[in-house]
Design a protein around this motif. Structure first.
Motif: not given
Length: 100
Positions: A14, A50, A55-60, A62-63
């Motif tokens: 990331s 982590y 959740p938004e930061d994790l999703s971004a 990971v993407k």
């Protein structure tokens, strides 16, 4: 070449460096769809980040990591096929089959 690429692993991270993905090159099994796939096989997370990430930061993250991993895999495949292309051009040229 596909088997060589399938035996390797490729990584992407990331933008913040908190998520790293390991990807594999998966050769196409269908002659109707010759495009290979790039499969994410593992993720590593910065544990401290982590625990506090939304959740938004994790999703971004990971993407971003998946995008970087697939780009690294695609780049490696393109480089291997470029070498093959150059070898074939040289061989065909030596045989008189290549265009001037």
């Amino acid at each position: 070449l596909d088997q060589e690429l399938a035996a390797e692993t490729f990584e992407g991270s990331s933008e913040n460096g908190k998520v790293t993905v390991t990807c594999k090159f998966v050769p196409s099994k269908s002659p109707m769809d010759p495009q290979p796939e790039y499969q994410a096989t593992a993720f590593e997370f910065d544990e401290e980040w982590y625990e506090s990430a939304s959740p938004e930061d994790l999703s971004a993250a990971v993407k971003e990591a998946i995008k970087a991993g697939t780009e690294a895999t695609s780049k490696a495949a393109a480089e291997k096929y470029k070498v093959l292309e150059e070898d074939l051009k040289g061989t065909l040229g030596a045989l008189g089959g290549a265009a001037p």
